[in-house]
Structure formats: structure tokens, C-alpha cells
Write an enzyme that holds these catalytic residues in place. Structure first.
Site, short mmCIF file in Angstrom:
data_model
loop_
_atom_site.label_atom_id
_atom_site.label_comp_id
_atom_site.label_asym_id
_atom_site.label_seq_id
_atom_site.Cartn_x
_atom_site.Cartn_y
_atom_site.Cartn_z
N ASP A 1 -6.95 -1.90 3.71
CA ASP A 1 -5.99 -2.95 3.34
C ASP A 1 -6.36 -4.31 3.90
OD1 ASP A 1 -4.25 -1.13 2.01
OD2 ASP A 1 -3.46 -0.49 3.95
N ASP B 1 0.87 -1.16 0.00
CA ASP B 1 0.00 0.00 0.00
C ASP B 1 0.93 1.23 0.00
OD1 ASP B 1 -2.35 1.62 0.39
OD2 ASP B 1 -1.74 1.83 2.47
N ASP C 1 -1.47 -0.71 6.08
CA ASP C 1 -1.67 -0.17 7.42
C ASP C 1 -3.09 0.30 7.70
OD1 ASP C 1 -1.73 2.18 5.85
OD2 ASP C 1 -1.04 3.38 7.56
#
Length: 698
Positions: free
Chosen positions: A592, A386, A588
Site C-alpha cells: 500500500d 485496501d 496497512d
């Protein structure tokens, strides 16, 4: 407290405290006090000698002042020591190990053979009982081999050999239990709660209070992505709660009025209000330990393979024993085969290697929930990142606030912060921090807020619907529009920033421009991952394409996907796995979590959303992406150690069997060499896999 400096070198002190004795609890109090006051990661306290060794990064005077002002009473009041530490556990097993060795030495040196024979017969009952129990349950396990070896030795009157075999088996049991319990305790500590504040409902409003001040009977509000910090019963609302950390259930559970919620579980969707029944988690640590010990996640494929192979080899060992006797009619040669088996070393060394690797990982601030995830990291060839809070710092900053339709900048930032503070994600934190820096108070003047995962927040303020979130959410899903006459201002928004769109009553009111400072080590860490054998590094983000491509170019990823939804990330990982690739995902945020769950190993950043940490298989500290490189090297080294262990165990024990059948080695020597090699390889498996410098930046 008065102290005496016993030894000093650059950055290191060994001191002796002027106290008559020190309990285990006091040793913990001193250790955590010194870590807190000096910032040192390395503090060793020896309770038996009342000594402490401090390796300090600060000025020497800081350490001296900390020691001079120390008192157990004062340090105890600071409440720095976790509810569980490993000191008591280590002492328990140190004493067990020492007493076992001392008893054996005393027996061999001072007791006559007749007394040793009686002791051997008494101790053999346990092994014979375990062997018979296995046979009655239709299992030819290692317990049968142990029982047979002990029984045959005793029937032959060779009580010393029987005693030696049982002594080595006991040492192995202690070491295995010690390593396992220590690793489980470290892992449970790493999974401890990291919640400082909760929202408490009081007088028809919500107040953010420290979790330590919450009392039984208080009403606590949790929303999507929040960690439930206390045990209680739902009195209002409905939520889907992920409680896999407590029950092992993989699917979220519906919680509605009357349902019980547990500390440490995570609200995946919805929101609810629960009445606190147990403060500060109510024994959650012990429940975590129980869950870990029962969880199959602790076993890697290599461990499972070792356990299955060990059990499959038992019939062959027994068959080889019988065949040797039939061919040679020599009980000594028969015992030489029986005394040596592959199972003990396979079943002991492999789990110890994996659990020790997990413990070593925790020393580098990497929490691994099971051995199979280390194996997945070692085999991985695709890494998916990410962007926000992962490749960039977890503290993005507000660069600018562009207002529309005559709204004031301060008012819009105040309103945005009021909404965003309920959902602690990195971009939300940036908005709240910007309001704080400008001295803007943002009282709770909105109604109930609703969070839509990966899209934004919706609420009502003074009878008007207010939403804040992504472009897709506000313009496509909610149908908001740009005020007439402001189209050019909207088109000229700086493309290098990420944008949060704030709309009031269906009209764009402000755009908050946010930038993500790129992690200084990101590009080097990705190069190091490539060098470690990762051939495909991918960045996926919900951010706009221009911003995403700019970041991707700087860090050197192989592929970049922008403006993706959570389900898109999960779908990409499924496609990679279907193509035969092993995938790890690093993220995080709440958005996600589907991808983290889908990956062979999901890795969360420790400062990220609670639900990401809960679902992830591995958690790393947020300070340094090189921990991923350390994790990869550690995992690769673990698999190499396991393969070396296999080769050594098979070749060495087969050699002992051949030498025994040939009459070169007597059974007692075979047993001694076999058990010594099992202990040696187990002790070797407990050592660190990586040199100390490889746990630092590369």
C-alpha cells in the site's frame, strides 16, 4: 503503599498516597503503573498534593490491590514510563504563566509609577530590538507593530499602557510556545518506535531476539518492509532506505557497505546486515522533535494563508496609523489604530487551532504528522480502502491447507511459516500463527530469502527453489505448474478464501486457504463516512475478484477493484486527483505504500507494516474504523473553527479601529480589548473541537 480514599463514585476513585512529597518522575511512574495494572486510560496524578484520580473499567478490587502493592521502586523496575512525557513540559509552562501573572499583579499593586516606568523601559528593549531587526532585514512584520506601539506609548510617557501591551504579548508568547511544544511532544511520542524484536545474525544463522537485548557490535538483518530499530553501519548487502522521518528526504537512499543507518527508518527494498553502534535508538526522540519543528508539514494551507495575510496587513496598519494622524493631528486616535492590528490574532490563533486539533486527534489514538493533512481529510471526497487488515481484521486465519503431489500438510505449513515469519504482514502472521497453534516448530533450514513486493517470497531449501505468494507470482512470473493428475483438485479450490500458493522446484506443493474476518463495524463506518460528505468510497485489493466482491457487497463500498498491483492503486489515485478530487487512502501493508504516498492524505493502520506507517501522513489504531469518522468530523470542525476565527478577528479588530478613530475608545482600552480578544480566541482555539461522545462509536 498506604493510601487514603478521599472520594469515590461509580468507576472512579480519588486517593491520597502516604508519602511526604512526590517528584515529577514519581508521578509519571505512578500514572503508568496504574494504567498498566488496571487497564485504565484515564489516570491523573497530582504530584504537589500526592493525589491520584483513577477512572477504571475493571473491578474495584483490582484497583485497590494495585494501590496496596504499589511501591515506587517496584514500579520503576517495571520500566513502563516512556523516555519522554509531557508532565515536565507542562510544569515548566504552568510556572512561566503563573510567574508572569504574579509579577504583573505585584507590579500594579505595590510598585510606584517611577519603578514601573523603569521596568517597562528595560522590558521594551527586547521588542524594540526585534522591530529594528525586522526593518534592517527589509521586513514589515508584526514585530515592527509591537515595537512601534511600545515605543510611541513610552515616548508619550504612558508607561502603564506600554507595560500592559508587553504583558499581553508575553502571555501570548507563552501560550503559543506551550501549545506548540506540547503538540510536537505528543506527535513525537506517537511516532516512537514500536519494535519489540529484531533478527540478529549469529553463527551463520538468524535468531529473533528482543531489541532490548541487542548489544553494540551485534549484527542485525533487515529486509524489505522492516523498520530499522537501532543505529548502525552496514557491513553487508544493499538496500533502499526511506529515512524521511529523520532527514526529510522524500526519496529512498541507497545503503551499502560502510553506510550509516538510523533507528526509525524503513527498508523499502533489498536487504542488508548492519553492525549496531547505538542501542535503543540513540536519542531518536530528540531528532524526531527537531525534524517536526523544522518540517513544513506542520503548516496547513490555512496556517500559511494566515501567516501571509498577517504580514501583508502590517503595511496597511502602519499606513492607517499615519493617515489617521495626518487627517486628525490627534496622537490619541493615531495610537488607537496602532494599538489594534489583525496580525497578532491571525498568527497566534490559527497555528494553535491546528496544533490543538492534532493533539485532540492523538487523544483518540490518531497520529497526524501535519496540519495540512487534517485539511486534506476535511476536503476529501474520495476514500480508497485496501481490504486485508483494513476493512477486514488485521489477523486473518488459516482455514485449510490443500496439498499436492503427496506432500504432507504439516510439512508444508512448517515450510510456509519458516519463510513467512521474516516478513510480518497480516497474511504472513496468519501462517506463522497457524503453525504455532498446531505445535509445528519451523527452524531456519532455508537459505537467504528474497521478498518481492506484492508478489511473494523466494528462497532455496535443500537445493530446491521454494516460492510462496500470489497466483500471479507463482504461475505467471515464475512459471510454476500444477502436478499432473491434480488439476481437478486445483480447480475445486474454495473461491471464498484468499489463497497463498507454495511451490517447490517449479511445482505446486500446497495452497494455504486464508479467510479475513470482516470488521464488525466496517459497514456502519462506511455509511457514516458517506453521511459525512464522502461521495465515493472505493475498495482496492490484490485478492481474487470473487472474494473482493463478496466483501464489497457486505460493507457497501461504491466501487471495487480486485487483483490490482501496488502501481495500479497509485495510478487510480493519480487519476482521481487529476479529475479534481481530493483523495485519502487507508492501508496497512508494504504493497500500500505507493498509494499512501500518492494520496492527499495517506492513512495507515497502526498494526500494519512499518513502511506503511512511515510513509503515511496519519496513523490510526487498528481496533476501530470509526476513528476515520472521528478524524473526518474533527478535520471538518477544525476548518469551521479557522473560518470563524478569521471572521471574528477581522470584524472585531476593525470595529476597535473605527471606534478608536471616532474617539469613542482611548488607546489603552483599544489595546486591552485587542489583546484580550487575541488571548480569548487563542484559548478558545485550544479547546476540544468534538464533544467527548463523538470520540466514541457513533
Amino acid at each position: 503503599m498506604k493510601c487514603q480514599i478521599l472520594h469515590e463514585s461509580r468507576g472512579r476513585l480519588r486517593v491520597h498516597l502516604s508519602c511526604a512529597r512526590m517528584t515529577l518522575r514519581q508521578a509519571d511512574v505512578l500514572e503508568y503503573y496504574l494504567k498498566h495494572t488496571t487497564g485504565s486510560e484515564t489516570v491523573q496524578v497530582f504530584d504537589r498534593t500526592c493525589d491520584a484520580v483513577i477512572v477504571y473499567p475493571c473491578a474495584r478490587e483490582t484497583v485497590i490491590r494495585a494501590l496496596a502493592s504499589f511501591s515506587f521502586q517496584k514500579a520503576e523496575a517495571m520500566d513502563l514510563v516512556p523516555s519522554h512525557t509531557s508532565r515536565e513540559l507542562n510544569r515548566e509552562f504552568e510556572d512561566k504563566l503563573a510567574m508572569t501573572v504574579l509579577r504583573r499583579a505585584f507590579s500594579k499593586l505595590f510598585l510606584p509609577l517611577s519603578v514601573r516606568a523603569v521596568i517597562a523601559m528595560v522590558r521594551s528593549v527586547k521588542y524594540i530590538k526585534d522591530g529594528l531587526s525586522a526593518l534592517l532585514h527589509g521586513k514589515l512584520s508584526v514585530a515592527v507593530l509591537d515595537a512601534t506601539a511600545v515605543t510611541v506609548s513610552m515616548v508619550r510617557g504612558d508607561f502603564d499602557t506600554a507595560g500592559s501591551v508587553m504583558f499581553m504579548l508575553r502571555l501570548g508568547e507563552i501560550l503559543e510556545e506551550w501549545t506548540h511544544k506540547k503538540s510536537v511532544a505528543d506527535l513525537a511520542g506517537a511516532m516512537a518506535l514500536n519494535v519489540d524484536q529484531v533478527w540478529v545474525q549469529a553463527n551463520e544463522t538468524e535468531v529473533l531476539v528482543p531489541v532490548s537485548s541487542v548489544k553494540e557490535g551485534d549484527l542485525v538483518v533487515v529486509r524489505t518492509g522492516n523498520l530499522i530499530a537501532l543505529d548502525g553501519r552496514v557491513v553487508e548487502g544493499e538496500a533502499m532506505v526511506n529515512q524521511s522521518s529523520m532527514t526529510g528526504e522524500s526519496m529512498p537512499v541507497v545503503k551499502r557497505e560502510g553506510s550509516f543507518v538510523y533507528a526509525g527508518t524503513v527498508c523499502e527494498e533489498g536487504e542488508c546486515v548492519f553492525r549496531v553502534e547505538k542501542t535503543m535508538g540513540g536519542g531518536r526522540y530528540d531528532r524526531i522533535v527537531k525534524m517536526i519543528e523544522q518540517s513544513e508539514k506542520l503548516k496547513s494551507t490555512a496556517e500559511d494563508k494566515a501567516a501571509r495575510l498577517a504580514d501583508r496587513l502590517v503595511p496597511y496598519t502602519l499606513g492607517g496609523t499615519a493617515l489617521t494622524y495626518l487627517l486628525t493631528r490627534n496622537v490619541t486616535k493615531m495610537l488607537a489604530v496602532l494599538m489594534v492590528d489583525f496580525s497578532c490574532a491571525l498568527k497566534l490563533a490559527m497555528p494553535i487551532a491546528v496544533l490543538s486539533a492534532m493533539r485532540e486527534a492523538s487523544a483518540s489514538h490518531i497520529s497526524v504528522k501535519g496540519g495540512r493533512f487534517l485539511e486534506a481529510v476535511a476536503n476529501a471526497n474520495t476514500v480508497v480502502f485496501d481490504k486485508t487488515g483494513t476493512l477486514t481484521y488485521a489477523m486473518p486465519k488459516v482455514a485449510d491447507i490443500v496439498t499436492f503431489a503427496d506432500y504432507k500438510e504439516a510439512d508444508m505449513l512448517r515450510l510456509a511459516a519458516c519463510l513467512e515469519e521474516h516478513y510480518p504482514h497480516s497474511m504472513a502472521n496468519a501462517v506463522v500463527e497457524a503453525a504455532k497453534e498446531r505445535g509445528l516448530s519451523h527452524e531456519e533450514y532455508h537459505s537467504q530469502v528474497q521478498y518481492i513486493v506484492a508478489h511473494g517470497i523466494s528462497s532455496m531449501v535443500e537445493g530446491k527453489k521454494v516460492i510462496i505468494g500470489s497466483s500471479h507470482f507463482v504461475f505467471e512470473d515464475e512459471g510454476c505448474h500444477v502436478p499432473a493428475g491434480d488439476e481437478e483438485k486445483f480447480r475445486s479450490l474454495p473461491a471464498e478464501y484468499s489463497h497463498l500458493y507454495l511451490c517447490i522446484a517449479g511445482e505446486l506443493a500446497a495452497v494455504i486457504c486464508i479467510y479475513d474476518p470482516l470488521r464488525k463495524e466496517a459497514a456502519d463506518a462506511i455509511r457514516a463516512l458517506h453521511a459525512c460528505g464522502i461521495d465515493k468510497v472505493v475498495m482496492m485489493t490484490g485478492d481474487n475478484r470473487k472474494t473482493a466482491e463478496a466483501v464489497a457487497a457486505q460493507v457497501g463500498v461504491d466501487e471495487v477493484y480486485a487483483e490490482v498491483l501496488p502501481e495500479d492503486k497509485a495510478a487510480f489515485i493519480r487519476a482521481e486527483k487529476a479529475a479534481g478530487r481530493t483523495v485519502i487512502m487507508i492501508g496497512d501493508g508494504v504493497n500500500d505504500s505507493p498509494a499512501l504516498s500518492e494520496a492527499d492524505a495517506g492513512i495507515a493502520i497502526s498494526t500494519g507494516a512499518a513502511i506503511a506507517r512511515e510513509i503515511a501522513d496519519i496513523t490510526i489504531a487498528s481496533e476501530d474504523l470509526f476513528e476515520l469518522v472521528t478524524l473526518r468530523r474533527l478535520s471538518t470542525a477544525l476548518m469551521a473553527r479557522i473560518h470563524r476565527n478569521y471572521r471574528f478577528i477581522v470584524s472585531f479588530n476593525f470595529s476597535l479601529i473605527v471606534l478608536g478613530v471616532a474617539g469613542i475608545l482611548p488607546p489603552t482600552t483599544s489595546a486591552l480589548l485587542h489583546n484580550t480578544s487575541t488571548l480569548a480566541i487563542s484559548l478558545k482555539s485550544m479547546t476540544n473541537l468534538l464533544p467527548a461522545q463523538e470520540h466514541a462509536h457513533q
